[in-house]
Design a protein around this motif. Structure first.
Motif, PDB file in Angstrom:
ATOM      1  N   GLY A  22      33.305  47.423  42.259  1.00  0.00           N
ATOM      2  CA  GLY A  22      32.542  48.011  43.353  1.00  0.00           C
ATOM      3  C   GLY A  22      31.608  49.109  42.884  1.00  0.00           C
ATOM      4  N   ASP A  23      30.788  49.594  43.803  1.00  0.00           N
ATOM      5  CA  ASP A  23      29.760  50.575  43.466  1.00  0.00           C
ATOM      6  C   ASP A  23      30.259  52.018  43.462  1.00  0.00           C
ATOM      7  OD1 ASP A  23      27.857  48.544  43.302  1.00  0.00           O
ATOM      8  OD2 ASP A  23      27.355  48.695  45.442  1.00  0.00           O
ATOM      9  N   LEU A  24      31.442  52.269  44.013  1.00  0.00           N
ATOM     10  CA  LEU A  24      31.874  53.644  44.233  1.00  0.00           C
ATOM     11  C   LEU A  24      32.889  54.102  43.184  1.00  0.00           C
ATOM     12  CD1 LEU A  24      32.383  53.425  48.103  1.00  0.00           C
ATOM     13  CD2 LEU A  24      30.353  54.193  46.858  1.00  0.00           C
ATOM     14  N   PRO A  25      32.778  55.360  42.709  1.00  0.00           N
ATOM     15  CA  PRO A  25      33.835  55.914  41.858  1.00  0.00           C
ATOM     16  C   PRO A  25      35.143  55.986  42.639  1.00  0.00           C
ATOM     17  CG  PRO A  25      31.870  57.313  41.863  1.00  0.00           C
ATOM     18  CD  PRO A  25      31.692  56.311  42.951  1.00  0.00           C
ATOM     19  N   HIS A 128      45.161  47.709  39.513  1.00  0.00           N
ATOM     20  CA  HIS A 128      43.834  47.081  39.406  1.00  0.00           C
ATOM     21  C   HIS A 128      43.301  46.659  40.766  1.00  0.00           C
ATOM     22  CE1 HIS A 128      44.079  42.707  40.143  1.00  0.00           C
ATOM     23  NE2 HIS A 128      45.208  42.653  39.485  1.00  0.00           N
ATOM     24  N   LEU A 129      44.189  46.227  41.665  1.00  0.00           N
ATOM     25  CA  LEU A 129      43.762  45.844  43.006  1.00  0.00           C
ATOM     26  C   LEU A 129      43.436  47.078  43.846  1.00  0.00           C
ATOM     27  CD1 LEU A 129      43.276  43.753  45.203  1.00  0.00           C
ATOM     28  CD2 LEU A 129      45.747  43.748  45.657  1.00  0.00           C
ATOM     29  N   ALA A 130      44.260  48.109  43.734  1.00  0.00           N
ATOM     30  CA  ALA A 130      44.004  49.342  44.484  1.00  0.00           C
ATOM     31  C   ALA A 130      42.651  49.933  44.113  1.00  0.00           C
ATOM     32  CB  ALA A 130      45.117  50.353  44.215  1.00  0.00           C
ATOM     33  N   GLU A 131      42.344  49.971  42.813  1.00  0.00           N
ATOM     34  CA  GLU A 131      41.074  50.534  42.381  1.00  0.00           C
ATOM     35  C   GLU A 131      39.896  49.663  42.815  1.00  0.00           C
ATOM     36  OE1 GLU A 131      42.478  53.098  38.481  1.00  0.00           O
ATOM     37  OE2 GLU A 131      41.476  51.160  38.154  1.00  0.00           O
ATOM     38  N   GLU A 132      40.080  48.350  42.800  1.00  0.00           N
ATOM     39  CA  GLU A 132      39.016  47.461  43.253  1.00  0.00           C
ATOM     40  C   GLU A 132      38.695  47.709  44.720  1.00  0.00           C
ATOM     41  OE1 GLU A 132      36.226  44.189  43.064  1.00  0.00           O
ATOM     42  OE2 GLU A 132      37.134  45.532  41.585  1.00  0.00           O
ATOM     43  N   LEU A 133      39.713  47.801  45.541  1.00  0.00           N
ATOM     44  CA  LEU A 133      39.487  48.038  46.962  1.00  0.00           C
ATOM     45  C   LEU A 133      38.813  49.388  47.197  1.00  0.00           C
ATOM     46  CD1 LEU A 133      42.899  46.672  48.264  1.00  0.00           C
ATOM     47  CD2 LEU A 133      40.663  45.731  48.858  1.00  0.00           C
ATOM     48  N   ALA A 134      39.287  50.431  46.515  1.00  0.00           N
ATOM     49  CA  ALA A 134      38.690  51.753  46.695  1.00  0.00           C
ATOM     50  C   ALA A 134      37.238  51.774  46.256  1.00  0.00           C
ATOM     51  CB  ALA A 134      39.500  52.800  45.937  1.00  0.00           C
ATOM     52  N   SER A 135      36.914  51.067  45.180  1.00  0.00           N
ATOM     53  CA  SER A 135      35.528  51.044  44.695  1.00  0.00           C
ATOM     54  C   SER A 135      34.611  50.300  45.656  1.00  0.00           C
ATOM     55  CB  SER A 135      35.459  50.392  43.306  1.00  0.00           C
ATOM     56  OG  SER A 135      35.551  48.977  43.374  1.00  0.00           O
TER      57      SER A 135
END
Length: 357
Positions: A22-25, A128-135
């Motif tokens: 994703g685009d977001l930190p 890895h899934l948590a970070e993908e969703l947050a991004s």
């Protein structure tokens, strides 16, 4: 060959999870929550405690990398899995991810996704899934259910081990009760996140949940008990608590698993649940995956040289598929953005079978 591999992995002291797309930190903050109104089911006489990792869109990618595991947690996990000849605690605890600890959150109100891990696994196995969703603009609450993991660090230097596993050694674990209790854990976490600064970051009208293994069953249990959970995903877990014949009041549900979880398979709970789901639903089987493919395990095993026990897809491909379909599901059902990848088979993802029982 093994000794050479172990030396190489230990010397590198680095396992790296795939960066989110994703685009977001991504920022992360760890919460310790205590439900003083509920007794712990595994340690009677004590209040129920939970550790929760909050992942969220951040203003910047600067800051200290979020720690994956404490060395004690890592060693207990290694001992539980019997993989000490392939990886040591320092290497596993030092696994690199992309989130930055306590990074300032990006302004806005975001949909919330709750994550629940498999039995004996800890919340970090869904990083890895948590970070993908947050991004991609979600807030994520990843829950460790106390006494159900190989070891979870709590404040005060405590590491709570798998007391529930002792019950397993004595006889059959009451998995329907475990599933219902996870639903209670989720409701309590939602109550707590409705307070303070998290309430300003989360859109409480758009809450979803996904779980792996019994965490998937817990997702269905949470939806049965709490109407705030508007959409759910079960990743390769038996449904231990049957859905009512009336379903989930039209709420959407995604069943995502291995080909072992195919119509007419040994786990009849998937057929029963499918028939009772009364809203938007999909049943997807991913060829070349094993039960642990739906968490961080494929990445860690591949980089540490741990035999998988199955013939799985390469780790990067597994990560891509899990991220794509779970994120698409929540984009469609929490944000209202139609996702064509959920409409049917696509040549880009030939491994994903759309089941039509």
């Amino acid at each position: 060959m093994t000794s050479i591999l172990v030396t190489a992995v230990t010397a590198a002291a680095l396992i790296v999870l795939p960066a989110p797309t994703g685009d977001l930190p991504v920022g992360r903050e760890v919460l310790h929550l205590t439900d003083r109104g509920r007794e712990d089911p595994w340690v009677p006489g004590t209040a129920r405690e939970l550790m929760v990792s909050m992942y969220y869109p951040a203003k910047t990618s600067a800051g200290r990398p979020a720690r994956y595991l404490t060395p004690v947690e890592a060693q207990l996990f290694i001992d539980d899995r019997g993989v000490g000849e392939y990886v040591d605690a320092a290497t596993l605890s030092g696994t690199r991810s992309s989130a930055r600890e306590s990074a300032p959150p990006r302004a806005g109100r975001y949909p919330l996704v709750v994550l629940s891990p498999g039995f004996t696994l800890h919340r970090h196995t869904q990083t890895h899934l948590a970070e993908e969703l947050a991004s991609n603009g979600f807030v994520v609450a990843s829950i460790d259910h106390a006494y159900e993991s190989s070891g979870t660090a709590f404040p005060g230097g405590r590491t709570l081990e798998c007391t529930a596993c002792e019950v397993l050694e004595e006889g059959e674990i009451p998995f329907p009760a475990v599933s219902r209790n996870r639903g209670r854990d989720v409701s309590f976490v939602l109550d707590e996140l409705a307070k303070g600064r998290w309430a300003r970051l989360i859109d409480r009208t758009r809450i979803g949940m996904a779980g792996h293994s019994i965490g998937g069953s817990g997702t269905a249990s949470a939806m049965m008990a709490d109407p705030r959970v508007r959409a759910g995903v079960n990743m390769d877990g038996t449904f231990f608590e049957p859905l009512p014949e009336t379903g989930l009041n039209g709420r959407p549900f995604l069943m995502l698993g291995t080909t072992e979880h195919a119509p007419g398979g040994r786990d009849t709970s998937w057929d029963t649940t499918w028939a009772r789901l009364d809203g938007w639903k999909r049943w997807l089987s991913v060829t070349g995956t094993g039960h642990l493919s739906f968490c961080d395990t494929p990445v860690i095993a591949e980089q540490a040289g741990i035999p998988s026990g199955v013939t799985p897809l390469p780790a990067d491909r597994t990560v891509h598929l899990v991220r794509e379909y779970v994120t698409a599901f929540f984009d469609q059902h929490l944000r209202g953005h139609h996702q064509a990848v959920l409409d049917g088979p696509t040549p880009a993802n030939p491994e994903v079978l759309f089941q039509q029982p």
